[in-house]
Write an enzyme that holds these catalytic residues in place. Structure first.
Site, PDB file in Angstrom:
ATOM      1  N   PHE A 249       7.789 -13.259  -9.698  1.00 48.26           N
ATOM      2  CA  PHE A 249       8.227 -13.758 -10.997  1.00 48.26           C
ATOM      3  C   PHE A 249       7.766 -12.831 -12.114  1.00 48.26           C
ATOM      4  O   PHE A 249       6.601 -12.442 -12.179  1.00 48.26           O
ATOM      5  CB  PHE A 249       7.663 -15.165 -11.206  1.00 48.26           C
ATOM      6  CG  PHE A 249       7.999 -15.779 -12.537  1.00 48.26           C
ATOM      7  CD1 PHE A 249       9.315 -15.947 -12.932  1.00 48.26           C
ATOM      8  CD2 PHE A 249       6.985 -16.203 -13.398  1.00 48.26           C
ATOM      9  CE1 PHE A 249       9.627 -16.526 -14.159  1.00 48.26           C
ATOM     10  CE2 PHE A 249       7.280 -16.784 -14.618  1.00 48.26           C
ATOM     11  CZ  PHE A 249       8.608 -16.951 -14.999  1.00 48.26           C
ATOM     12  N   GLU A 250       8.672 -12.452 -12.989  1.00 42.25           N
ATOM     13  CA  GLU A 250       8.368 -11.652 -14.181  1.00 42.25           C
ATOM     14  C   GLU A 250       8.738 -12.488 -15.404  1.00 42.25           C
ATOM     15  O   GLU A 250       9.911 -12.634 -15.743  1.00 42.25           O
ATOM     16  CB  GLU A 250       9.151 -10.343 -14.143  1.00 42.25           C
ATOM     17  CG  GLU A 250       9.142  -9.519 -15.421  1.00 42.25           C
ATOM     18  CD  GLU A 250       7.756  -9.318 -16.025  1.00 42.25           C
ATOM     19  OE1 GLU A 250       7.433 -10.049 -16.996  1.00 42.25           O
ATOM     20  OE2 GLU A 250       7.020  -8.448 -15.541  1.00 42.25           O
TER      21      GLU A 250
END
Length: 488
Positions: A249-250
């Site tokens: 996840f960014e």
């Protein structure tokens, strides 16, 4: 409890849906040249190149074309929409200015949607979907053929702060559409390969995570199903050449946030394909796979695809070189060593960013047994030898062009002294380096970062040359390369 009859129905329906989709895919692939937009033939396209195309669709009653934003540099951002269906599909491209492959494919798709062919399939698409295209989100970056915008930021890391007008436009359009599906279209480095294989990751996919736990809800699950479907299609045309991006996840990225905001988001990255520097075959694969995906969304037969198949797509690795030389003998300070060399042919833009030339580099050396090459040569038993400087000074470039390059290379000459090298000439148009009259050849020391120029010798004979990172078989009639270097 699921009985045997139910299982039989499931296994009958899924292949039937895929077969139907494959039928249109084959037709799309075979008829592609009919719809390919001829004015966008090379990668370095700019904002001005797509304006006549946008104007054409603005005057076409099938399409709605609206200016939805402006870049930092004052260039317009346009949204094209077609269809009357309740399901909204949103495609945006060239968030990074040097990633134009999907922009080209979008205009191919628009040509398809505007054509009289495939009437039944287009009826299914346009009656069930409304499709929206935002091509070239970063026109200022495209002008300079650079990743970032004029502010110097990566728009794909601006989903939270929204400091760029381009990022604000993307979010505003997504929110106004409340799009059901989103296609986030990019290019990736040509040096990515499909995990633990020598095959390039020609196309890579990702259904971005929307939280650190990488949970799979219906929104993300639908994106995974579409990716499985597209992978199945591409295996027919680029077998083993599909990769899957790491889904960590960014929180700043648009793809991750658009997934979180409720749009099933499919990231598509166009990578490398052998002998396709302008990515025109990859453009075709974008066209075929995206249109096929749009068709399966319209028909809703993606719903029966097993999400578990998503994890079976090989992950992306970055383990490719343009040229890999294996097991060559290299003498340093009187002692022989065995080296592998990984060489990349690095593009350098001309002024104006309309075209490029190559200034290659040794990227790595040593034991490269876990790496691969678009081109690989087994050099066991071959000695690496420094190129020589041709003893006669040639007056000018035109005289250089009259020389027998194959003969010179076969004698181990890699450099030619030229009395008059034009100041504006940035690289050598012949397969030998051009050097000034006072040029002194440096000591021969192979190391990462240097321009790869040397010869391979076996049984006292020069057999192959590497000039500016390009491999030349000296038995071949063709010793041409895109360009060599100039060392003044």
């Amino acid at each position: 409890m699921i009985n045997k009859k139910t299982i039989a129905i499931i296994f009958f329906v899924l292949p039937f849906c895929l077969v139907n989709a494959q039928d249109i895919t084959t037709q799309l692939y075979e008829t592609y040249e009919t719809f390919k937009e001829p004015t966008l033939g090379e990668r370095r396209i700019k904002h001005k190149d797509i304006q006549p195309l946008l104007e054409k669709y603005r005057n076409n009653p099938k399409f709605n074309v609206d200016r939805v934003g402006t870049s930092i540099g004052g260039k317009s951002l346009s949204l094209l929409s077609i269809g009357s269906g309740e399901t909204d599909v949103f495609l945006w491209s060239q968030m990074h200015g040097d990633e134009p492959t999907a922009t080209q494919a979008i205009f191919d798709i628009l040509n398809f949607l505007d054509s009289p062919q495939f009437k039944e399939e287009k009826e299914a698409i346009l009656s069930n979907l409304t499709i929206h295209f935002l091509p070239m989100l970063n026109p200022d970056g495209a002008e300079l053929f650079q990743r970032r915008n004029l502010l110097g930021i990566d728009i794909n890391r601006d989903a939270l702060r929204l400091q760029s007008p381009e990022g604000k436009t993307l979010k505003r359009v997504r929110d106004s559409l409340e799009a059901d599906f989103g296609f986030n279209l990019h290019d990736q480095s040509t040096y990515y390969n499909a995990e633990r294989t020598e095959k390039p990751a020609t196309i890579s996919y990702l259904a971005p995570a929307y939280n650190y736990e990488k949970d799979i809800n219906e929104v993300r699950g639908n994106a995974m199903k579409i990716i499985v479907f597209m992978n199945d299609i591409l295996q027919k045309y680029a077998p083993g050449q599909v990769g899957r991006y790491n889904d960590d996840f960014e929180p700043r990225a648009f793809g991750d946030n658009i997934q979180k905001w409720g749009t099933s988001t499919i990231l598509i990255e166009s990578g490398g394909y052998p002998n396709d520097p302008e990515k025109q075959e990859i453009r075709k694969l974008n066209y075929v796979s995206i249109l096929s995906a749009i068709y399966t969304i319209a028909k809703e037969n993606y719903k029966q695809i097993d999400i578990a198949e998503y994890e079976k797509i090989p992950e992306n690795n970055r383990m490719l070189f343009d040229l890999k030389i294996v097991g060559a003998t290299y003498n340093l300070l009187g002692k022989d060593y065995i080296l592998d060399l990984g060489i990349n042919q690095v593009e350098v833009d001309y002024e104006g960013h309309d075209d490029f030339w190559y200034s290659s580099r040794i990227w790595d050396q040593g034991d490269l047994s876990t790496y691969y090459g678009y081109e690989t040569f087994d050099a066991k038993g071959f000695q690496i030898v420094q190129g020589k400087v041709y003893p006669q000074t040639v007056s000018d470039i035109e005289k250089v062009k009259t020389l027998n390059f194959k003969e010179l290379l076969s004698q181990g000459f890699g450099f030619i002294k030229v009395a008059n090298i034009p100041e504006k000439l940035l690289n050598s148009p012949v397969p030998l380096h051009l050097v000034g009259e006072n040029y002194k050849r440096p000591d021969f020391r192979l190391q990462p970062g240097i321009n790869p120029t040397f010869f391979l010798k076996k049984d006292g004979k020069f057999t192959h040359a590497v000039i500016n990172g390009f491999f030349i078989d000296l038995e071949s009639e063709n010793v041409n390369i895109p360009n060599a270097m100039i060392f003044r």
